[in-house]
Design a protein around this motif. Structure first.
Motif, PDB file in Angstrom:
ATOM      1  N   THR A 263      20.971  67.935 111.157  1.00  0.00           N
ATOM      2  CA  THR A 263      21.061  67.248 112.446  1.00  0.00           C
ATOM      3  C   THR A 263      21.067  65.734 112.235  1.00  0.00           C
ATOM      4  OG1 THR A 263      19.758  69.062 113.349  1.00  0.00           O
ATOM      5  CG2 THR A 263      20.029  67.134 114.746  1.00  0.00           C
ATOM      6  N   THR A 264      20.158  65.274 111.390  1.00  0.00           N
ATOM      7  CA  THR A 264      20.082  63.843 111.144  1.00  0.00           C
ATOM      8  C   THR A 264      21.384  63.324 110.540  1.00  0.00           C
ATOM      9  OG1 THR A 264      17.733  64.119 110.721  1.00  0.00           O
ATOM     10  CG2 THR A 264      18.736  62.052 109.985  1.00  0.00           C
ATOM     11  N   LEU A 265      21.881  64.060 109.545  1.00  0.00           N
ATOM     12  CA  LEU A 265      23.130  63.654 108.895  1.00  0.00           C
ATOM     13  C   LEU A 265      24.256  63.548 109.916  1.00  0.00           C
ATOM     14  CD1 LEU A 265      24.980  63.201 106.403  1.00  0.00           C
ATOM     15  CD2 LEU A 265      25.113  65.680 106.155  1.00  0.00           C
ATOM     16  N   GLU A 266      24.369  64.557 110.764  1.00  0.00           N
ATOM     17  CA  GLU A 266      25.481  64.574 111.708  1.00  0.00           C
ATOM     18  C   GLU A 266      25.312  63.515 112.797  1.00  0.00           C
ATOM     19  OE1 GLU A 266      27.177  68.214 112.972  1.00  0.00           O
ATOM     20  OE2 GLU A 266      26.720  69.267 111.101  1.00  0.00           O
ATOM     21  N   ASP A 267      24.083  63.368 113.274  1.00  0.00           N
ATOM     22  CA  ASP A 267      23.840  62.347 114.300  1.00  0.00           C
ATOM     23  C   ASP A 267      24.134  60.959 113.751  1.00  0.00           C
ATOM     24  OD1 ASP A 267      23.128  64.315 116.008  1.00  0.00           O
ATOM     25  OD2 ASP A 267      20.958  63.942 115.944  1.00  0.00           O
ATOM     26  N   ALA A 268      23.668  60.722 112.524  1.00  0.00           N
ATOM     27  CA  ALA A 268      23.884  59.413 111.917  1.00  0.00           C
ATOM     28  C   ALA A 268      25.377  59.174 111.716  1.00  0.00           C
ATOM     29  CB  ALA A 268      23.148  59.338 110.585  1.00  0.00           C
ATOM     30  N   MET A 269      26.041  60.204 111.285  1.00  0.00           N
ATOM     31  CA  MET A 269      27.480  60.099 111.042  1.00  0.00           C
ATOM     32  C   MET A 269      28.216  59.732 112.331  1.00  0.00           C
ATOM     33  SD  MET A 269      29.432  63.025 108.922  1.00  0.00           S
ATOM     34  CE  MET A 269      29.020  62.753 107.227  1.00  0.00           C
ATOM     35  N   ASP A 270      27.854  60.434 113.414  1.00  0.00           N
ATOM     36  CA  ASP A 270      28.502  60.152 114.703  1.00  0.00           C
ATOM     37  C   ASP A 270      28.232  58.722 115.143  1.00  0.00           C
ATOM     38  OD1 ASP A 270      29.596  62.666 114.871  1.00  0.00           O
ATOM     39  OD2 ASP A 270      27.884  63.505 115.978  1.00  0.00           O
ATOM     40  N   ALA A 271      26.990  58.286 114.983  1.00  0.00           N
ATOM     41  CA  ALA A 271      26.642  56.938 115.423  1.00  0.00           C
ATOM     42  C   ALA A 271      27.416  55.898 114.608  1.00  0.00           C
ATOM     43  CB  ALA A 271      25.138  56.728 115.296  1.00  0.00           C
ATOM     44  N   VAL A 272      27.489  56.134 113.302  1.00  0.00           N
ATOM     45  CA  VAL A 272      28.190  55.172 112.441  1.00  0.00           C
ATOM     46  C   VAL A 272      29.687  55.153 112.759  1.00  0.00           C
ATOM     47  CG1 VAL A 272      28.877  54.724 110.047  1.00  0.00           C
ATOM     48  CG2 VAL A 272      26.481  55.204 110.598  1.00  0.00           C
ATOM     49  N   ILE A 663      24.074  55.950 106.958  1.00  0.00           N
ATOM     50  CA  ILE A 663      23.875  57.400 107.106  1.00  0.00           C
ATOM     51  C   ILE A 663      22.848  57.871 106.080  1.00  0.00           C
ATOM     52  CG2 ILE A 663      24.986  59.668 106.967  1.00  0.00           C
ATOM     53  CD1 ILE A 663      27.628  58.252 107.779  1.00  0.00           C
ATOM     54  N   ALA A 664      23.009  57.393 104.831  1.00  0.00           N
ATOM     55  CA  ALA A 664      22.083  57.794 103.773  1.00  0.00           C
ATOM     56  C   ALA A 664      20.659  57.389 104.131  1.00  0.00           C
ATOM     57  CB  ALA A 664      22.503  57.147 102.451  1.00  0.00           C
ATOM     58  N   ARG A 665      20.513  56.205 104.676  1.00  0.00           N
ATOM     59  CA  ARG A 665      19.187  55.699 105.036  1.00  0.00           C
ATOM     60  C   ARG A 665      18.518  56.613 106.061  1.00  0.00           C
ATOM     61  NH1 ARG A 665      17.264  51.566 108.945  1.00  0.00           N
ATOM     62  NH2 ARG A 665      15.535  50.450 108.008  1.00  0.00           N
ATOM     63  N   SER A 666      19.314  57.000 107.043  1.00  0.00           N
ATOM     64  CA  SER A 666      18.790  57.866 108.090  1.00  0.00           C
ATOM     65  C   SER A 666      18.380  59.229 107.531  1.00  0.00           C
ATOM     66  CB  SER A 666      19.848  58.020 109.185  1.00  0.00           C
ATOM     67  OG  SER A 666      19.335  58.711 110.274  1.00  0.00           O
ATOM     68  N   VAL A 667      19.229  59.778 106.661  1.00  0.00           N
ATOM     69  CA  VAL A 667      18.959  61.102 106.090  1.00  0.00           C
ATOM     70  C   VAL A 667      17.742  61.048 105.171  1.00  0.00           C
ATOM     71  CG1 VAL A 667      19.872  62.912 104.575  1.00  0.00           C
ATOM     72  CG2 VAL A 667      21.349  61.868 106.302  1.00  0.00           C
ATOM     73  N   PHE A 668      17.662  59.993 104.344  1.00  0.00           N
ATOM     74  CA  PHE A 668      16.485  59.855 103.476  1.00  0.00           C
ATOM     75  C   PHE A 668      15.214  59.689 104.310  1.00  0.00           C
ATOM     76  CE2 PHE A 668      19.189  58.067  99.751  1.00  0.00           C
ATOM     77  CZ  PHE A 668      19.339  59.335  99.231  1.00  0.00           C
ATOM     78  N   ALA A 669      15.322  58.910 105.377  1.00  0.00           N
ATOM     79  CA  ALA A 669      14.154  58.716 106.242  1.00  0.00           C
ATOM     80  C   ALA A 669      13.664  60.064 106.763  1.00  0.00           C
ATOM     81  CB  ALA A 669      14.506  57.793 107.400  1.00  0.00           C
ATOM     82  N   GLU A 670      14.603  60.916 107.159  1.00  0.00           N
ATOM     83  CA  GLU A 670      14.236  62.239 107.660  1.00  0.00           C
ATOM     84  C   GLU A 670      13.635  63.085 106.542  1.00  0.00           C
ATOM     85  OE1 GLU A 670      14.250  63.460 110.747  1.00  0.00           O
ATOM     86  OE2 GLU A 670      13.532  65.424 110.048  1.00  0.00           O
ATOM     87  N   TYR A 671      14.277  63.030 105.379  1.00  0.00           N
ATOM     88  CA  TYR A 671      13.815  63.862 104.263  1.00  0.00           C
ATOM     89  C   TYR A 671      12.388  63.495 103.867  1.00  0.00           C
ATOM     90  CZ  TYR A 671      13.650  66.270  99.776  1.00  0.00           C
ATOM     91  OH  TYR A 671      13.291  67.102  98.747  1.00  0.00           O
ATOM     92  N   PHE A 672      12.113  62.191 103.833  1.00  0.00           N
ATOM     93  CA  PHE A 672      10.786  61.750 103.381  1.00  0.00           C
ATOM     94  C   PHE A 672       9.793  61.572 104.532  1.00  0.00           C
ATOM     95  CE2 PHE A 672      13.638  60.415  99.915  1.00  0.00           C
ATOM     96  CZ  PHE A 672      13.049  61.124  98.883  1.00  0.00           C
ATOM     97  N   LYS A 678      14.670  56.091 110.726  1.00  0.00           N
ATOM     98  CA  LYS A 678      15.784  57.012 110.970  1.00  0.00           C
ATOM     99  C   LYS A 678      16.873  56.399 111.847  1.00  0.00           C
ATOM    100  CE  LYS A 678      15.938  61.381 112.586  1.00  0.00           C
ATOM    101  NZ  LYS A 678      15.353  62.558 113.239  1.00  0.00           N
ATOM    102  N   ASP A 679      16.441  55.446 112.682  1.00  0.00           N
ATOM    103  CA  ASP A 679      17.352  54.954 113.706  1.00  0.00           C
ATOM    104  C   ASP A 679      18.565  54.250 113.108  1.00  0.00           C
ATOM    105  OD1 ASP A 679      18.588  54.113 115.920  1.00  0.00           O
ATOM    106  OD2 ASP A 679      16.962  52.817 116.654  1.00  0.00           O
ATOM    107  N   VAL A 680      19.706  54.810 113.405  1.00  0.00           N
ATOM    108  CA  VAL A 680      20.949  54.300 112.832  1.00  0.00           C
ATOM    109  C   VAL A 680      21.304  52.933 113.421  1.00  0.00           C
ATOM    110  CG1 VAL A 680      23.414  54.749 112.593  1.00  0.00           C
ATOM    111  CG2 VAL A 680      21.767  56.614 112.409  1.00  0.00           C
ATOM    112  N   ASN A 681      21.083  52.780 114.709  1.00  0.00           N
ATOM    113  CA  ASN A 681      21.481  51.527 115.346  1.00  0.00           C
ATOM    114  C   ASN A 681      20.639  50.357 114.856  1.00  0.00           C
ATOM    115  OD1 ASN A 681      23.557  52.647 116.867  1.00  0.00           O
ATOM    116  ND2 ASN A 681      22.030  53.517 118.271  1.00  0.00           N
TER     117      ASN A 681
END
Lengths: 693, 381
Positions: A263-272, A663-672, A678-681
């Protein structure tokens, strides 16, 4: 009556009785023949008359995530069928009566008649309507049941239909099912499939459709059952009988995908993508990313854009959906993470660096002087003037000059060989998805082959042109002598062209120094998928063990028993020394440190991230080579104890860090578990002091 | 008229057999006609019980009447039979069922005059023959008998009802034989008749000889030889025979049981409560049940012939032979058709088939036999 007459009467009654007895005996013999001698045949005939065997679809297995989220399941739907009725009047009556019940649900007499007459298998039942479980279905079904006496041949079956509760989430991984087509039919076991079946068309739906196991088979499909019905002469079902063969539901496929990460990956991707679209390029819309566990090869999240919604395919695509999926330059139906190979850009530089350190005596502290372009022809530019640059700085700041130097020292064979060890340009080993690309790793041999094929195409063209000319000449009304002269001329022209082409390609076919330079900085002919880049990063992160990437954790029977469990599998131990890899990881660490290309993104990130940005020429006709780039980003974390690796691309993202890096930042934030990051914006608002151009 | 002695000497074996057949008939119809009217599954069964009841009354009345008294009313009976058969042909009076104008519809009752005509014919023809006894030696002397037969047969054929008209031939043949007609001539005529029918059909199919019958009519006659070769792959004229064969054949030794016949209960077998009732017996009661039915009827006919033999009255004996001939032919045709060894003509199985007219005519005919038994000793020498 006199005595004579009485005697005659007695005789006559005897004759009559004898005749009757004789004929009754013949009837008895006939009865014996029918009921005793040939009883078995007639019993069989009677059963065939009265019993109908209807295949019952097995419920397709579910596809669930590692954490139990259901991505694909089956829910009941009602199918109304009309049996084949031989008698035309009876059939017409059945159609009219059925229409009487179904008219208000949108099935007119004409519709139904058309369906019946249009049924390709005319002796089989025609499917009139298929309704998902719901209020409308219940209403219609109860009405049909009420009027069953007047509806000979109408059968209502419950049939499982596919449902994808999470919609587009992981849609490319899940894939879709559809009616089996003729070419698929040729490749499957005809005892298992028939033309009415559905089959997995893409994604896990396709790869886990069915696979053999001893004398049985496993997979999503399950085993069809056979239901016996007793019917009357009008084919009206009298009673449902026991299953001759009960259907066995398909197995459950458990993915390695973690719902929160996906979810995080996809949300971040969409936002980016939205951000890129608004600020960079209206061509934005495509992206791909993979998050992989470094010590196992387990894929934790994988996404591709534009989105793919398996639910769209359940009832067949609308025109709008057909346009979206199949008349769209962005190819939403493709899982770009595994099927689309992109130039790696600067994310390749660690490979050049490792090949350099391994195959030379240079110390990582040795510095070159970057003046903004390499000193050898054709003087490929660096994106900045870096001045004195050592190994770590070269990676941190993505120095092109250093890497061209490194590549020149290492040589193409060492670079290409090492790339192959890290799984670039070779089969990535992912068997859980269809259409997985091998990418392309350029080296002198395949460059030669490629250019040779171009040359041959060109020579063939000359040959064709020459032959056409000769034919043309022969048809002209001129003397034989004149013809010969003209043909000779055409021959000479052809020879000249061939000579020219051979000359050009003699150069093109040969590996040139600049090919090495281009390869060294991730440009040129190399193309890799995000899966390959993620696994290469993971291999570097874990110290040189390349695992087979996988995204199916296990398969469970419908009863929940373990059918199959995946295990991490080592594909390759790379030949790079541990020291070289450690130095290279340190270079990647410096990418997120002051002076590094992604410092601005990770300066306050609580986990130490090692990364590499990349920008790659799109290589597409019509794109501006100086301003339009794909943004790439590879990374692993934590730096000192790597657990996960990421690779991603945002098409037309221009800068790797500000697109895929976010996107990577958001996904890593979620993972850890670092929710605050997590916030992409928020990441988008970070301004890079150092942006690779 | 009668006294206690005559009642004591009655053929009780005959009566008991008939009684058992009637009980069997009720059982058979309880299953064979079940659900023919979907909303009233016992409709035909109730009608059948009514037919049995009224049939028994008719049987008793006929039994009590001295059969010899009919000789005094021959002309009247003849006119009655003639009128019945003529009136039914008149549109507006006679009704059409299954393509034949064979029915009088009187409210809830539907009567088939040809059924009653058979019994009247037996009584009339017995008188006719009795008057000509010892003058039935050559073809010339037999010709009036055939003219006598031709009138009802012609009228019945006009309906058209092929099956019933054939019954008239069978009755005539049995009665002529019983009356002492020259057996050589009789069998000669039988062979000649059957032979010429076969020859005509053969010539029609093999050499294109034109016949005054439509193809579908001929088809009904010959399709039993190969029911799948009906021009529609067994879904045309052969369908009924095929379904009937499947019904009987699948019955096996013991049958599928009461109401358990899939062929009959699921309507694969048409006319299963009427003309094809024997197929239901075959399917649900098996070989044992079918044989039992044949044996009961055989025994009934045997007792009837014994009564004829005892009657010491040619007139009575000839009547009984006519009744036996009628029953025998009905059974042969109805069961034979169901077993695929006789052409499809569509006549009911005596007593077992549903249908009031058939029941009444059979009960009346069987009553005549008891009348003969009951009144046998009134002639004293």
């Amino acid at each position: 009556m006199n005595k004579e007459t009485t005697k005659n009467m007695v005789n006559r009654t005897r004759v009559i009785l004898a005749a009757i007895v004789a004929i009754f005996m013949l009837l008895g013999v006939r009865l014996f023949y029918l009921q005793i001698q040939t009883n078995a045949m007639f019993t069989d005939r009677a059963e065939r008359n009265t019993l109908r065997f209807v295949e019952v679809e097995a419920t397709r297995g579910d596809i669930v995530g590692a954490d139990g989220y259901v991505y694909a399941t089956s829910k009941p739907s009602y199918v109304v069928t009309l049996a084949y009725i031989a008698d035309k009047e009876e059939r017409e009556k059945a159609i009219v009566n059925l229409a009487g019940c179904m008219e208000k649900y949108g099935y007119s007499e004409e519709d139904i008649r058309e369906m019946v007459t249009g049924n390709a298998r005319k002796f089989e039942a025609t499917e009139i309507a298929s309704l998902p479980w719901g209020l409308e279905a219940m209403e219609m079904i109860s009405e049909l049941s009420e009027r069953r006496e007047a509806l000979p041949g109408v059968v209502i079956k419950t049939v499982p239909i596919r449902s994808y509760p999470l919609g587009t989430l992981a849609g490319h991984i899940i894939g879709h099912t559809g009616p089996i087509n003729e070419s698929e039919m040729e490749n499957v076991d005809p005892e298992i499939y028939d033309m009415n079946d559905k089959i997995g068309k893409s994604g896990v739906e396709r790869t886990y459709e069915i696979f053999p196991a001893e004398d049985d088979y496993y997979g999503l499909k399950g085993n069809k059952g056979i239901q016996k019905y007793q019917v009357d002469a009008a084919s009206r079902p009298l009673q449902e009988m026991d299953f001759s063969i009960a259907p066995i539901p398909g197995d459950t496929v458990v993915l390695t995908i973690e719902h929160n990460l996906q979810t995080t990956l996809e949300d971040a991707m969409d936002a980016v993508i939205l951000d890129v679209y608004e600020n960079e390029s209206d061509k934005a819309g495509s992206a791909a990313g993979v998050l992989i566990e470094v010590d196992t090869g387990k894929i934790l999240a994988m996404a591709s854009r534009p989105t793919f919604n398996p639910e769209d395919f359940v009832d067949g695509l609308t025109q709008e959906e057909v346009d979206y999926y199949y008349r769209n330059e962005m190819r939403p139906e493709i899982n770009k993470a595994v099927a689309s190979a992109y130039p790696p850009g600067s994310t390749f530089k660690m490979l050049t660096g490792m090949a350099f350190l391994e195959n030379s005596n240079y110390s990582p502290n040795y510095a070159i002087n970057c003046t903004g372009a390499y000193w050898e022809k054709p003087h490929i530019a660096c994106w900045n003037v870096h001045g004195q640059t050592n190994y770590f700085e070269a990676i941190a700041q993505s120095c092109n000059s250093y890497m061209q130097f490194a590549g020149q020292i290492a040589g193409i064979d060492n670079i290409a060989g090492l790339a192959t060890e890290f799984g670039l340009g070779v089969d990535p080993g992912l068997t859980d998805l269809p259409s997985v690309s091998d990418g392309f790793q350029a080296n002198p041999e395949n460059k030669f082959d490629l250019q040779e094929s171009y040359l041959n195409m060109r020579l063939n063209r000359y040959k064709r042109q020459y032959e056409e000319k000769v034919e043309d000449i022969n048809q002209q009304e001129i003397t034989q002598e004149e013809k010969e002269t003209l043909i000779e001329k055409a021959e000479k022209e052809r020879e000249a062209s061939e000579k020219w082409a051979n000359g050009i390609f003699a150069f093109e076919k040969t590996w040139q120094a600049y090919d090495t330079y281009n390869t060294s900085i991730g440009q040129g002919m190399n193309n890799y998928t995000m899966l390959q880049l993620a696994n290469y990063t993971a291999t570097l992160a874990n110290g040189g063990t390349r695992y087979r990437p996988y995204l199916v954790e296990r398969i469970e029977s419908p009863q929940g028993e373990l059918v199959w469990q995946s295990e991490p599998e080592i594909l390759q131990e790379v030949t790079v020394s541990e020291e070289t890899m450690a130095l290279t990881r340190r270079g990647m660490k410096e990418v997120t440190e002051p002076g590094g290309t992604s410092y601005y993104l990770y300066y306050d990130f609580p986990i130490e991230v090692a990364a590499k940005t990349g920008t790659a020429q799109t290589g597409r006709a019509g794109d501006d080579k100086s301003t339009e780039f794909h943004g790439l980003f590879v990374a692993f974390a934590p730096y000192d104890n790597p657990q996960v690796a990421f690779a991603g691309i945002v098409e037309y993202g221009r800068h790797g860090g500000s697109s895929a890096g976010v996107i990577a930042r958001s996904v890593f934030a979620e993972y850890f578990g670092e929710e605050d990051y997590k916030d992409v914006n928020a990441a988008n608002d970070l301004n890079s002091p150092l942006v690779e151009e | 008229m009668t006294d206690n002695k005559q009642f004591k000497e009655l053929d009780y074996a005959y009566l008991i057999t008939l009684f058992l057949i009637l009980v069997g008939s009720a059982i058979v119809q309880a299953t064979a006609s079940y659900g023919v009217v979907p909303n009233d599954p016992y409709y035909y069964f109730q009608r059948h019980l009514f037919s049995i009841g009224t049939g028994l009354v008719l049987f008793a009345v006929i039994a009590m009447i001295n059969y010899r008294d009919y000789r005094n009313y021959s002309r009247l009976i003849y006119v009655g039979m003639f009128l019945m058969l003529v009136l039914v042909l008149v549109p507006g009076i006679g009704s059409v069922r299954n393509n034949a104008r064979s029915w009088f519809v009187l409210g809830p009752l539907t009567l088939q005059p040809a059924e009653f005509a058979k019994v009247l014919f037996i009584v009339l023809f017995a008188d006719f023959l009795d008057k000509r006894k010892n003058h039935l030696e050559n073809l010339w002397q037999l010709i009036p008998c055939f003219i006598f037969l031709a009138i009802p047969v012609g009228l019945v054929l006009m309906q058209p009802d092929m099956g019933t008209s054939l019954v008239f031939f069978a009755i005539t043949f049995f009665m002529l034989f019983a009356a002492g007609a020259n057996p050589k001539i009789l069998f000669g005529l039988l062979v000649l008749g059957l032979g010429s029918v076969i020859l005509l059909l053969f010539m029609h199919y093999q050499m294109g000889l034109p016949l005054p019958l439509e193809d579908y009519q001929l088809m009904r006659f010959t399709v039993f030889l190969d029911p799948y070769n009906d021009g529609k792959g067994g879904l045309g004229a052969g369908y009924n025979i095929i379904q009937s064969l499947i019904a009987i054949g699948s019955g096996g030794l013991y049958g599928k049981g009461f109401l358990q016949g899939t062929q009959s209960q699921s309507n694969f077998l048409p006319y299963h409560h009427t003309d094809f009732v024997f197929a239901v017996i075959g399917e649900e009661f098996g070989f044992i049940g079918s044989i039992l039915v044949l044996v009961f009827f055989l025994f009934l006919m045997y007792r009837a012939l014994m009564i004829a033999r005892k009657s010491l009255d040619l007139y009575g004996a000839v009547i009984i032979s006519g009744v036996v001939g009628m029953m025998f032919f009905h059974i042969l045709e109805s069961a034979g058709m169901a077993m695929g060894v006789m052409p499809i003509t569509g006549i009911p199985f005596p007593i077992l088939s549903s249908g009031g007219s058939s029941m009444w005519s059979n009960m009346a005919a069987l009553g005549l036999i008891i009348s003969v038994d009951l009144h046998k000793k009134t002639i004293r020498f």
